[in-house]
Design a protein around this motif. Sequence first.
Motif, short mmCIF file in Angstrom:
data_model
loop_
_atom_site.label_atom_id
_atom_site.label_comp_id
_atom_site.label_asym_id
_atom_site.label_seq_id
_atom_site.Cartn_x
_atom_site.Cartn_y
_atom_site.Cartn_z
N ILE A 1 5.72 15.86 -32.09
CA ILE A 1 6.18 16.63 -30.99
C ILE A 1 6.24 16.04 -29.69
CG2 ILE A 1 5.10 18.89 -32.08
CD1 ILE A 1 2.70 18.69 -30.12
N CYS B 1 5.64 22.27 -21.18
CA CYS B 1 4.50 22.50 -21.95
C CYS B 1 3.46 21.96 -21.58
CB CYS B 1 5.01 22.00 -23.38
SG CYS B 1 6.38 22.86 -24.20
N ASN C 1 -4.80 25.23 -23.33
CA ASN C 1 -3.67 24.71 -23.58
C ASN C 1 -3.29 23.37 -24.44
OD1 ASN C 1 -1.19 26.36 -21.80
ND2 ASN C 1 -2.78 26.56 -20.52
N ARG D 1 -3.60 24.50 -27.84
CA ARG D 1 -2.42 24.95 -28.41
C ARG D 1 -1.44 24.01 -28.81
NH1 ARG D 1 2.72 26.59 -24.58
NH2 ARG D 1 4.13 27.71 -25.98
N ILE D 2 -1.33 22.71 -27.90
CA ILE D 2 -0.66 21.57 -28.24
C ILE D 2 -1.17 20.92 -29.42
CG2 ILE D 2 0.06 19.10 -27.48
CD1 ILE D 2 0.17 20.17 -24.64
N MET E 1 0.08 22.61 -32.86
CA MET E 1 1.40 22.43 -32.93
C MET E 1 1.58 21.26 -33.89
SD MET E 1 3.32 23.05 -29.25
CE MET E 1 2.98 24.43 -28.24
N PHE F 1 4.50 24.71 -34.88
CA PHE F 1 5.02 24.48 -33.74
C PHE F 1 5.89 25.66 -33.25
CE2 PHE F 1 8.95 23.67 -31.28
CZ PHE F 1 8.53 22.99 -30.25
N TRP G 1 3.27 28.47 -32.24
CA TRP G 1 2.44 28.40 -31.19
C TRP G 1 3.47 28.30 -30.10
CZ3 TRP G 1 -2.53 29.98 -30.61
CH2 TRP G 1 -3.06 29.71 -31.90
N HIS G 2 4.52 27.59 -30.13
CA HIS G 2 5.49 27.54 -29.01
C HIS G 2 6.29 28.81 -28.66
CE1 HIS G 2 9.01 25.57 -26.98
NE2 HIS G 2 7.76 24.66 -26.27
N ASP G 3 7.10 29.50 -29.66
CA ASP G 3 7.87 30.42 -29.41
C ASP G 3 7.40 31.66 -30.17
OD1 ASP G 3 10.08 28.62 -28.20
OD2 ASP G 3 10.24 27.94 -30.37
N SER H 1 2.23 31.99 -28.57
CA SER H 1 2.57 31.49 -27.31
C SER H 1 2.11 32.58 -26.56
CB SER H 1 3.97 31.35 -26.93
OG SER H 1 4.94 32.25 -27.26
#
Length: 276
Positions: free
Chosen positions: A174, A180, A223, A226-227, A230, A237, A240-242, A246
């Motif tokens: 990623i 982000c 945050n 969260r990264i 992913m 990914f 947690w991203h979309d 999220s």
Amino acid sequence: MPRRRIPAARWLLAVFSGGTVLSAVLQRHLLEATQTAQHLVEFNVGEAFALAAILSLVHADRREDVTLVGSDIAVLLLSALAWLVPEQHGVYLATTIAGAWALLGRRSDRRLAGIAQVWLALSVYELWGKLLFKLAYQTIEVVEVSLIYEVGRLFYGGLGVAGASLSVRGDWSIVILEGCSSFHNLSLTVLIWLSILKIAGRAASPAAFRALGVSACLVVAINVARILAMLPSHDAFVFWHDGPGSSWVALSSVCAAILPVLLHVEGRACRLNPQT
């Protein structure tokens, strides 16, 4: 010749503040693609706290109106023209102009000064902070990737870094982009902190700044987590991203911004009124 106060000034301030937020909300929903739950949490919560703080200051003392003069009304009307800017963030030029005018005028009215501070904090969150973050992100990115790497290697033995790219396996990685970043919600944290202090009628004391520091650290930690979540796979990914992840992160970040300040306010209230 003394300057004449404007009757019903509190209603003018409330209409201006509410109109600015309403204009941004309408543009967001009418001119842009449908907002995700994450965006609704992040944007609407900041605006809601700011508006609540302004209204609490406007109506704090019903026995005495806020001090406004004719030039203040002219600036409010001029600022309101920014509502017509066809971009939701540009709408907050209105609060920038009005807030700067009220503070630079060195008014004795503490309520108006407090309202101006919230206007400017809202402007920084919605407009100027985003622009400055974009300009400074190349520098911020280096610090952020280093931070994520130092934390991530505690959980992933094979964590690799290449520029802004992170990976724990050879076929998946990623890239951390500006949108982000773990730091992009800090201006929201400051806005919520200031709004709660204004609603509670508390000063920005050293203890209040410590509460802000705790909130900021919690928001960044959430945050960063969260990264790191992913990294294992594309499915992780997407979640947690979309996906629902999220929204959970956005809600957790808002709670992290609120709770330390509330605890500070409640703790001070208990110290001032020990019998309660």
